[in-house]
Design a protein around this motif. Sequence first.
Motif, short mmCIF file in Angstrom:
data_model
loop_
_atom_site.label_atom_id
_atom_site.label_comp_id
_atom_site.label_asym_id
_atom_site.label_seq_id
_atom_site.Cartn_x
_atom_site.Cartn_y
_atom_site.Cartn_z
N LEU A 1 5.17 5.24 -4.84
CA LEU A 1 4.95 4.46 -5.92
C LEU A 1 6.45 4.94 -6.95
CD1 LEU A 1 3.82 2.13 -7.42
CD2 LEU A 1 2.14 3.92 -8.32
N ASP A 2 6.39 6.33 -7.04
CA ASP A 2 7.39 6.80 -7.72
C ASP A 2 8.64 6.44 -7.10
OD1 ASP A 2 5.63 8.23 -9.46
OD2 ASP A 2 6.22 10.16 -8.33
N ASP A 3 8.86 6.26 -6.14
CA ASP A 3 10.38 5.94 -5.25
C ASP A 3 10.56 4.26 -5.76
OD1 ASP A 3 10.74 8.25 -4.23
OD2 ASP A 3 10.04 7.77 -2.41
N ILE A 4 9.54 3.61 -5.71
CA ILE A 4 9.70 2.17 -5.87
C ILE A 4 9.84 1.88 -7.42
CG2 ILE A 4 8.37 0.16 -6.08
CD1 ILE A 4 6.68 1.05 -3.73
N HIS A 5 9.44 2.69 -8.27
CA HIS A 5 9.67 2.63 -9.70
C HIS A 5 10.91 3.16 -9.97
CE1 HIS A 5 9.54 4.04 -13.88
NE2 HIS A 5 9.01 2.72 -14.18
N ALA A 6 11.57 4.01 -9.33
CA ALA A 6 13.03 4.82 -9.59
C ALA A 6 13.92 3.76 -9.16
CB ALA A 6 13.07 5.84 -8.78
N PHE A 7 13.66 2.99 -8.01
CA PHE A 7 14.47 1.92 -7.45
C PHE A 7 14.56 0.74 -8.43
CE2 PHE A 7 15.09 -2.18 -5.51
CZ PHE A 7 16.03 -2.05 -4.79
N GLN A 8 13.44 0.34 -8.94
CA GLN A 8 13.54 -0.83 -9.93
C GLN A 8 14.31 -0.23 -11.04
OE1 GLN A 8 11.57 -4.24 -8.33
NE2 GLN A 8 11.30 -3.96 -10.54
N GLU A 9 14.09 0.97 -11.66
CA GLU A 9 14.86 1.23 -12.98
C GLU A 9 16.39 1.18 -12.54
OE1 GLU A 9 14.11 2.08 -15.93
OE2 GLU A 9 11.97 1.38 -15.72
N ASP A 10 16.85 1.79 -11.49
CA ASP A 10 18.14 1.60 -11.04
C ASP A 10 18.76 0.33 -11.03
OD1 ASP A 10 18.26 4.63 -11.02
OD2 ASP A 10 17.82 4.54 -8.89
N VAL A 11 18.06 -0.71 -10.40
CA VAL A 11 18.40 -2.04 -10.25
C VAL A 11 18.64 -2.64 -11.61
CG1 VAL A 11 17.85 -4.41 -9.37
CG2 VAL A 11 17.67 -2.34 -7.87
N LEU A 12 17.46 -2.23 -12.33
CA LEU A 12 17.63 -2.80 -13.90
C LEU A 12 18.76 -2.36 -14.71
CD1 LEU A 12 16.28 -4.46 -16.29
CD2 LEU A 12 15.01 -2.33 -16.65
N GLU A 13 18.96 -1.08 -14.74
CA GLU A 13 20.20 -0.34 -15.67
C GLU A 13 21.58 -0.67 -14.95
OE1 GLU A 13 21.80 3.95 -17.01
OE2 GLU A 13 19.48 3.83 -16.34
N ARG B 1 7.37 -1.50 -16.54
CA ARG B 1 6.43 -1.14 -17.44
C ARG B 1 5.08 -1.08 -16.71
NH1 ARG B 1 9.32 -4.18 -20.96
NH2 ARG B 1 7.94 -5.89 -21.12
N GLU B 2 4.98 -2.01 -16.07
CA GLU B 2 3.67 -2.06 -15.38
C GLU B 2 3.46 -1.08 -14.19
OE1 GLU B 2 0.98 -3.78 -16.42
OE2 GLU B 2 1.94 -4.63 -17.91
N LEU B 3 4.58 -0.94 -13.34
CA LEU B 3 4.52 0.19 -12.42
C LEU B 3 4.46 1.49 -12.97
CD1 LEU B 3 7.55 -1.17 -9.93
CD2 LEU B 3 5.08 -1.02 -9.57
N ASN B 4 4.91 1.66 -14.06
CA ASN B 4 4.63 3.06 -14.77
C ASN B 4 3.19 3.16 -15.09
OD1 ASN B 4 6.22 5.50 -15.56
ND2 ASN B 4 5.71 4.81 -17.53
N LYS B 5 2.59 2.13 -15.54
CA LYS B 5 1.18 2.16 -15.81
C LYS B 5 0.29 2.72 -14.46
CE LYS B 5 1.15 -1.18 -19.74
NZ LYS B 5 0.74 -2.51 -20.09
N ILE B 6 0.66 1.90 -13.43
CA ILE B 6 -0.15 2.38 -12.34
C ILE B 6 0.33 3.89 -11.76
CG2 ILE B 6 -0.24 1.72 -9.86
CD1 ILE B 6 0.36 -1.20 -10.71
N ARG B 7 1.48 4.26 -12.13
CA ARG B 7 1.90 5.66 -11.85
C ARG B 7 0.95 6.37 -12.60
NH1 ARG B 7 7.51 6.53 -13.39
NH2 ARG B 7 7.25 8.36 -12.27
N ILE C 1 0.77 -1.10 0.00
CA ILE C 1 0.02 0.09 0.19
C ILE C 1 0.77 1.13 -0.18
CG2 ILE C 1 -1.66 1.27 1.47
CD1 ILE C 1 -2.60 -1.30 2.35
N VAL C 2 0.70 2.05 -1.06
CA VAL C 2 1.59 3.20 -1.17
C VAL C 2 1.09 4.27 -2.01
CG1 VAL C 2 3.71 1.81 -1.82
CG2 VAL C 2 2.40 2.48 -3.54
N THR C 3 1.56 5.54 -1.32
CA THR C 3 1.30 6.90 -2.12
C THR C 3 1.74 7.18 -3.33
OG1 THR C 3 3.14 8.17 -1.17
CG2 THR C 3 1.35 7.90 0.16
N LYS C 4 1.39 7.86 -4.21
CA LYS C 4 1.71 8.26 -5.43
C LYS C 4 3.30 8.69 -5.27
CE LYS C 4 -2.55 10.70 -6.58
NZ LYS C 4 -3.27 11.86 -6.83
N ASP C 5 3.89 9.35 -4.32
CA ASP C 5 5.29 9.70 -4.20
C ASP C 5 5.87 8.30 -3.88
OD1 ASP C 5 4.90 12.51 -4.95
OD2 ASP C 5 4.88 12.93 -2.65
#
Length: 144
Positions: free
Chosen positions: A18-30, A92-98, A12-16
Amino acid sequence: MAKYRQYADTIIVTKDELDDIHAFQEDVLEYGLIDMDEYALENNISFGTSVAAVVFEFSKRANYAALIISTILGMASSMKEDLTKHVQSANRELNKIRRFMRDNPRYEKVEIEVPFMDFDDFRLIYGKGVVTRVKTRNGWIPME
């Protein structure tokens, strides 16, 4: 070989957050899966309000980059390729939810059931999350 388990969990997360989670996942990917650069991962990974540290269950926050890189180095190349594809899909899915949250400003929080791949010291979201409900000022609304 890296030991792991797969399971679904609810966050359960706020918009912000969710942004942090997405940024983390992007960093781990890259920097973790594609470039495998521990220094870049350590310097670029985003923890924001530290919700990412909680969601991804780091036991020793100071060593997260080393934990991720050493785990990935211990993987067979086919497993690393599969994990990379799954994390890309999850991102990609996290970005759709964002976008969904951005397009619906009355929603304060979102509950998402996400698939995790859990390693010894951390876990990653590795697939499509399902929004189960959203919170407004008036309470929770189930999603169908």
